[in-house]
Design a protein around this motif. Structure first.
Motif, PDB file in Angstrom:
ATOM      1  N   UNK A  51       0.843  -1.199   0.000  1.00 33.93           N
ATOM      2  CA  UNK A  51       0.000   0.000   0.000  1.00 33.93           C
ATOM      3  C   UNK A  51       0.878   1.250   0.000  1.00 33.93           C
ATOM      4  N   UNK A  52       1.934   1.238   0.815  1.00 30.14           N
ATOM      5  CA  UNK A  52       2.858   2.375   0.857  1.00 30.14           C
ATOM      6  C   UNK A  52       3.563   2.559  -0.485  1.00 30.14           C
ATOM      7  N   UNK A  81      -6.943   2.042 -13.738  1.00 33.50           N
ATOM      8  CA  UNK A  81      -6.009   1.784 -12.640  1.00 33.50           C
ATOM      9  C   UNK A  81      -6.552   0.706 -11.702  1.00 33.50           C
ATOM     10  N   UNK A  82      -7.805   0.806 -11.326  1.00 29.85           N
ATOM     11  CA  UNK A  82      -8.410  -0.190 -10.435  1.00 29.85           C
ATOM     12  C   UNK A  82      -8.454  -1.551 -11.120  1.00 29.85           C
ATOM     13  N   UNK A  83      -8.801  -1.563 -12.399  1.00 29.12           N
ATOM     14  CA  UNK A  83      -8.858  -2.826 -13.136  1.00 29.12           C
ATOM     15  C   UNK A  83      -7.487  -3.499 -13.179  1.00 29.12           C
ATOM     16  N   UNK A  84      -6.444  -2.743 -13.437  1.00 30.31           N
ATOM     17  CA  UNK A  84      -5.094  -3.319 -13.505  1.00 30.31           C
ATOM     18  C   UNK A  84      -4.620  -3.788 -12.129  1.00 30.31           C
ATOM     19  N   UNK A  85      -4.914  -3.031 -11.070  1.00 25.81           N
ATOM     20  CA  UNK A  85      -4.541  -3.454  -9.722  1.00 25.81           C
ATOM     21  C   UNK A  85      -5.299  -4.719  -9.320  1.00 25.81           C
ATOM     22  N   UNK A  90      -7.867  -8.020  -5.778  1.00 27.45           N
ATOM     23  CA  UNK A  90      -9.036  -7.151  -5.746  1.00 27.45           C
ATOM     24  C   UNK A  90      -9.086  -6.326  -4.472  1.00 27.45           C
ATOM     25  N   UNK A  91      -8.714  -6.910  -3.354  1.00 25.09           N
ATOM     26  CA  UNK A  91      -8.739  -6.186  -2.082  1.00 25.09           C
ATOM     27  C   UNK A  91      -7.803  -4.994  -2.066  1.00 25.09           C
ATOM     28  N   UNK A  92      -6.664  -5.120  -2.718  1.00 21.98           N
ATOM     29  CA  UNK A  92      -5.720  -4.003  -2.780  1.00 21.98           C
ATOM     30  C   UNK A  92      -6.138  -2.975  -3.820  1.00 21.98           C
ATOM     31  N   UNK A  93      -6.950  -3.389  -4.788  1.00 21.34           N
ATOM     32  CA  UNK A  93      -7.368  -2.479  -5.853  1.00 21.34           C
ATOM     33  C   UNK A  93      -8.372  -1.449  -5.365  1.00 21.34           C
TER      34      UNK A  93
END
Length: 94
Positions: A51-52, A81-85, A90-93
């Motif tokens: 996350x950092x 960005x969310x799709x790629x993460x 999914x939880x980190x996205x």
């Protein structure tokens, strides 16, 4: 007049997408996320180092206006960005 919006990524969005894909491969997919999931303390279930690192890349403040240190990203950029993460986790996205 074209009423259908374009969903093609511009140069900046393509560059950001590539950076996020590398981040996912190098930082997220290399983790054993199951190890985090089963920890007793809920605050230790998140890989904060990732996350950092995402924050250092500017991913935590994409939607913030530029005058506040963000990218003032469009809805298309945020979605990409969310799709790629989410490819990594999914939880980190979200």
């Amino acid at each position: 007049m074209d009423l259908i919006p374009s969903f093609e990524l511009n140069g900046m969005q393509q560059q950001l997408r590539g950076e996020i894909q590398r981040f996912v491969e190098n930082e997220i997919k290399s983790l054993d996320l199951n190890e985090y999931e089963w920890r007793d303390d809920p605050h230790e279930r998140t890989p904060w180092e990732v996350v950092d690192a995402a924050g250092e890349m500017g991913l935590k403040n994409l939607a913030a206006p530029e005058e506040y240190g963000g990218m003032d990203a469009s809805a298309l950029t945020l979605t990409m960005a969310v799709e790629e993460l989410a490819v990594g986790d999914l939880g980190l996205a979200v």
